[in-house]
Design a protein around this motif. Sequence first.
Motif, PDB file in Angstrom:
ATOM      1  N   MET A  41      60.759  36.230  36.759  1.00 21.80           N
ATOM      2  CA  MET A  41      60.716  35.174  37.775  1.00 21.80           C
ATOM      3  C   MET A  41      60.128  35.722  39.079  1.00 21.80           C
ATOM      4  SD  MET A  41      61.287  32.035  38.186  1.00 21.80           S
ATOM      5  CE  MET A  41      60.828  31.161  39.657  1.00 21.80           C
ATOM      6  N   THR A  42      60.266  37.032  39.259  1.00 28.65           N
ATOM      7  CA  THR A  42      59.816  37.697  40.481  1.00 28.65           C
ATOM      8  C   THR A  42      58.336  38.048  40.392  1.00 28.65           C
ATOM      9  OG1 THR A  42      62.006  38.674  40.663  1.00 28.65           O
ATOM     10  CG2 THR A  42      60.267  39.648  42.016  1.00 28.65           C
ATOM     11  N   ARG A  43      57.576  37.684  41.430  1.00 26.56           N
ATOM     12  CA  ARG A  43      56.151  38.023  41.471  1.00 26.56           C
ATOM     13  C   ARG A  43      55.969  39.534  41.472  1.00 26.56           C
ATOM     14  NH1 ARG A  43      56.433  34.980  46.221  1.00 26.56           N
ATOM     15  NH2 ARG A  43      55.796  36.824  47.341  1.00 26.56           N
ATOM     16  N   GLY A  44      54.898  39.963  40.825  1.00 25.28           N
ATOM     17  CA  GLY A  44      54.541  41.375  40.862  1.00 25.28           C
ATOM     18  C   GLY A  44      54.990  42.158  39.645  1.00 25.28           C
ATOM     19  N   VAL A  45      55.961  41.652  38.936  1.00 29.34           N
ATOM     20  CA  VAL A  45      56.429  42.313  37.720  1.00 29.34           C
ATOM     21  C   VAL A  45      55.324  42.195  36.662  1.00 29.34           C
ATOM     22  CG1 VAL A  45      58.189  42.218  35.900  1.00 29.34           C
ATOM     23  CG2 VAL A  45      58.825  41.769  38.263  1.00 29.34           C
ATOM     24  N   PRO A  46      55.068  43.254  35.882  1.00 31.16           N
ATOM     25  CA  PRO A  46      54.050  43.141  34.832  1.00 31.16           C
ATOM     26  C   PRO A  46      54.302  41.913  33.960  1.00 31.16           C
ATOM     27  CG  PRO A  46      54.758  45.411  35.041  1.00 31.16           C
ATOM     28  CD  PRO A  46      55.663  44.580  35.928  1.00 31.16           C
ATOM     29  N   GLY A  47      53.244  41.130  33.766  1.00 30.83           N
ATOM     30  CA  GLY A  47      53.361  39.914  32.974  1.00 30.83           C
ATOM     31  C   GLY A  47      53.395  38.653  33.821  1.00 30.83           C
ATOM     32  N   THR A  48      53.403  38.821  35.159  1.00 27.02           N
ATOM     33  CA  THR A  48      53.478  37.649  36.032  1.00 27.02           C
ATOM     34  C   THR A  48      52.111  37.178  36.537  1.00 27.02           C
ATOM     35  OG1 THR A  48      53.940  39.045  37.969  1.00 27.02           O
ATOM     36  CG2 THR A  48      55.833  38.129  36.781  1.00 27.02           C
ATOM     37  N   HIS A  49      51.059  37.900  36.178  1.00 27.84           N
ATOM     38  CA  HIS A  49      49.702  37.461  36.531  1.00 27.84           C
ATOM     39  C   HIS A  49      49.114  36.689  35.351  1.00 27.84           C
ATOM     40  CE1 HIS A  49      50.182  40.726  39.465  1.00 27.84           C
ATOM     41  NE2 HIS A  49      49.404  39.962  40.215  1.00 27.84           N
ATOM     42  N   ASP A  50      48.272  35.725  35.651  1.00 31.45           N
ATOM     43  CA  ASP A  50      47.639  34.915  34.615  1.00 31.45           C
ATOM     44  C   ASP A  50      46.397  35.649  34.107  1.00 31.45           C
ATOM     45  OD1 ASP A  50      46.327  32.990  33.048  1.00 31.45           O
ATOM     46  OD2 ASP A  50      47.208  31.361  34.226  1.00 31.45           O
ATOM     47  N   ALA A  51      46.590  36.452  33.077  1.00 31.09           N
ATOM     48  CA  ALA A  51      45.510  37.289  32.539  1.00 31.09           C
ATOM     49  C   ALA A  51      44.338  36.451  32.028  1.00 31.09           C
ATOM     50  CB  ALA A  51      46.053  38.186  31.431  1.00 31.09           C
ATOM     51  N   ASN A  52      44.597  35.273  31.505  1.00 27.45           N
ATOM     52  CA  ASN A  52      43.509  34.429  30.994  1.00 27.45           C
ATOM     53  C   ASN A  52      42.557  34.002  32.105  1.00 27.45           C
ATOM     54  OD1 ASN A  52      44.393  34.526  28.323  1.00 27.45           O
ATOM     55  ND2 ASN A  52      45.786  32.819  28.635  1.00 27.45           N
ATOM     56  N   ILE A  53      43.106  33.608  33.247  1.00 25.48           N
ATOM     57  CA  ILE A  53      42.252  33.212  34.370  1.00 25.48           C
ATOM     58  C   ILE A  53      41.470  34.420  34.892  1.00 25.48           C
ATOM     59  CG2 ILE A  53      42.223  32.380  36.764  1.00 25.48           C
ATOM     60  CD1 ILE A  53      44.488  30.520  36.089  1.00 25.48           C
ATOM     61  N   ILE A  54      42.126  35.568  34.968  1.00 23.90           N
ATOM     62  CA  ILE A  54      41.458  36.785  35.449  1.00 23.90           C
ATOM     63  C   ILE A  54      40.303  37.155  34.517  1.00 23.90           C
ATOM     64  CG2 ILE A  54      41.721  39.259  35.888  1.00 23.90           C
ATOM     65  CD1 ILE A  54      44.660  38.649  36.667  1.00 23.90           C
ATOM     66  N   LEU A  55      40.556  37.175  33.213  1.00 26.87           N
ATOM     67  CA  LEU A  55      39.505  37.532  32.253  1.00 26.87           C
ATOM     68  C   LEU A  55      38.346  36.545  32.287  1.00 26.87           C
ATOM     69  CD1 LEU A  55      41.642  38.731  29.212  1.00 26.87           C
ATOM     70  CD2 LEU A  55      40.213  40.131  30.707  1.00 26.87           C
ATOM     71  N   ASP A  56      38.660  35.258  32.344  1.00 26.51           N
ATOM     72  CA  ASP A  56      37.615  34.240  32.415  1.00 26.51           C
ATOM     73  C   ASP A  56      36.776  34.418  33.684  1.00 26.51           C
ATOM     74  OD1 ASP A  56      36.341  31.714  31.478  1.00 26.51           O
ATOM     75  OD2 ASP A  56      37.189  30.942  33.350  1.00 26.51           O
ATOM     76  N   PHE A  57      37.443  34.695  34.783  1.00 33.30           N
ATOM     77  CA  PHE A  57      36.761  34.920  36.060  1.00 33.30           C
ATOM     78  C   PHE A  57      35.744  36.054  35.930  1.00 33.30           C
ATOM     79  CE2 PHE A  57      37.200  37.660  39.948  1.00 33.30           C
ATOM     80  CZ  PHE A  57      36.354  36.944  40.762  1.00 33.30           C
ATOM     81  N   PHE A  58      36.176  37.224  35.415  1.00 36.76           N
ATOM     82  CA  PHE A  58      35.269  38.368  35.312  1.00 36.76           C
ATOM     83  C   PHE A  58      34.153  38.136  34.290  1.00 36.76           C
ATOM     84  CE2 PHE A  58      38.670  40.763  37.466  1.00 36.76           C
ATOM     85  CZ  PHE A  58      37.899  41.295  38.490  1.00 36.76           C
ATOM     86  N   LYS A  59      34.456  37.471  33.192  1.00 39.09           N
ATOM     87  CA  LYS A  59      33.416  37.172  32.193  1.00 39.09           C
ATOM     88  C   LYS A  59      32.337  36.271  32.777  1.00 39.09           C
ATOM     89  CE  LYS A  59      36.257  37.637  28.051  1.00 39.09           C
ATOM     90  NZ  LYS A  59      36.940  36.907  26.964  1.00 39.09           N
ATOM     91  N   ARG A  60      32.758  35.239  33.477  1.00 37.65           N
ATOM     92  CA  ARG A  60      31.786  34.299  34.037  1.00 37.65           C
ATOM     93  C   ARG A  60      30.973  34.933  35.156  1.00 37.65           C
ATOM     94  NH1 ARG A  60      34.553  28.544  34.671  1.00 37.65           N
ATOM     95  NH2 ARG A  60      32.414  27.944  35.028  1.00 37.65           N
ATOM     96  N   VAL A  61      31.606  35.758  35.971  1.00 38.46           N
ATOM     97  CA  VAL A  61      30.875  36.434  37.041  1.00 38.46           C
ATOM     98  C   VAL A  61      29.874  37.419  36.444  1.00 38.46           C
ATOM     99  CG1 VAL A  61      31.108  38.105  38.923  1.00 38.46           C
ATOM    100  CG2 VAL A  61      32.621  36.121  38.821  1.00 38.46           C
ATOM    101  N   LYS A  62      30.305  38.160  35.441  1.00 42.60           N
ATOM    102  CA  LYS A  62      29.425  39.142  34.820  1.00 42.60           C
ATOM    103  C   LYS A  62      28.179  38.475  34.226  1.00 42.60           C
ATOM    104  CE  LYS A  62      29.288  42.688  31.271  1.00 42.60           C
ATOM    105  NZ  LYS A  62      29.996  43.323  30.173  1.00 42.60           N
ATOM    106  N   ARG A  63      28.369  37.342  33.567  1.00 42.98           N
ATOM    107  CA  ARG A  63      27.236  36.642  32.935  1.00 42.98           C
ATOM    108  C   ARG A  63      26.525  35.706  33.903  1.00 42.98           C
ATOM    109  NH1 ARG A  63      30.939  35.008  28.161  1.00 42.98           N
ATOM    110  NH2 ARG A  63      31.312  33.382  29.650  1.00 42.98           N
ATOM    111  N   ARG A  64      27.124  35.509  35.088  1.00 42.48           N
ATOM    112  CA  ARG A  64      26.590  34.580  36.081  1.00 42.48           C
ATOM    113  C   ARG A  64      26.378  33.212  35.454  1.00 42.48           C
ATOM    114  NH1 ARG A  64      24.757  39.323  36.478  1.00 42.48           N
ATOM    115  NH2 ARG A  64      22.763  39.082  35.477  1.00 42.48           N
ATOM    116  N   LYS A  65      27.366  32.758  34.688  1.00 43.92           N
ATOM    117  CA  LYS A  65      27.311  31.480  33.965  1.00 43.92           C
ATOM    118  C   LYS A  65      28.010  30.377  34.741  1.00 43.92           C
ATOM    119  CE  LYS A  65      25.534  32.772  29.924  1.00 43.92           C
ATOM    120  NZ  LYS A  65      24.359  32.285  29.331  1.00 43.92           N
ATOM    121  N   PHE A  66      27.726  30.258  36.005  1.00 41.42           N
ATOM    122  CA  PHE A  66      28.348  29.202  36.793  1.00 41.42           C
ATOM    123  C   PHE A  66      27.503  28.929  38.026  1.00 41.42           C
ATOM    124  CE2 PHE A  66      29.903  33.152  38.467  1.00 41.42           C
ATOM    125  CZ  PHE A  66      29.904  32.973  39.828  1.00 41.42           C
TER     126      PHE A  66
END
Length: 125
Positions: free
Chosen positions: A48-73
């Motif tokens: 429930m506490t922010r910052g604990v491993p597992g509290t970040h949305d890894a899917n959004i982070i991965l999508d962000f880096f993939k799209r930036v890398k490919r410049r697909k936006f």
Amino acid sequence: GKTTITSIISIILRKYFKLNVFVISIDDFYKTRKERLILSQKVHPSLMTRGVPGTHDANIILDFFKRVKRRKFRSLKLPKFNKAIDDRCKKKLWYKLNLVKVLVLKYSIKSSLILLGLIYVKKKM
């Protein structure tokens, strides 16, 4: 610390190198309060506490880096986290990322070591 350092770097890159810079914090990628509540009930109360491993949305982070890398936006909406309400802002308040030259990702490890990820986004040839 993180915000001050990234602000200084952004000013230097914009003013002296005329680069379009976008800064985002790892904190903006926290899961929603509701998602963390469910995790805390199903897996472990500390989630429930922010910052604990597992509290970040890894899917959004991965999508962000993939799209930036490919410049697909042309533009990309990225979450904005509000610590005062311990939840993400409404989507209409999220960051809008257009094509940039430099991305600065700010994050820290154990609140003492500040790391900055600088990503130079070059044009396709």
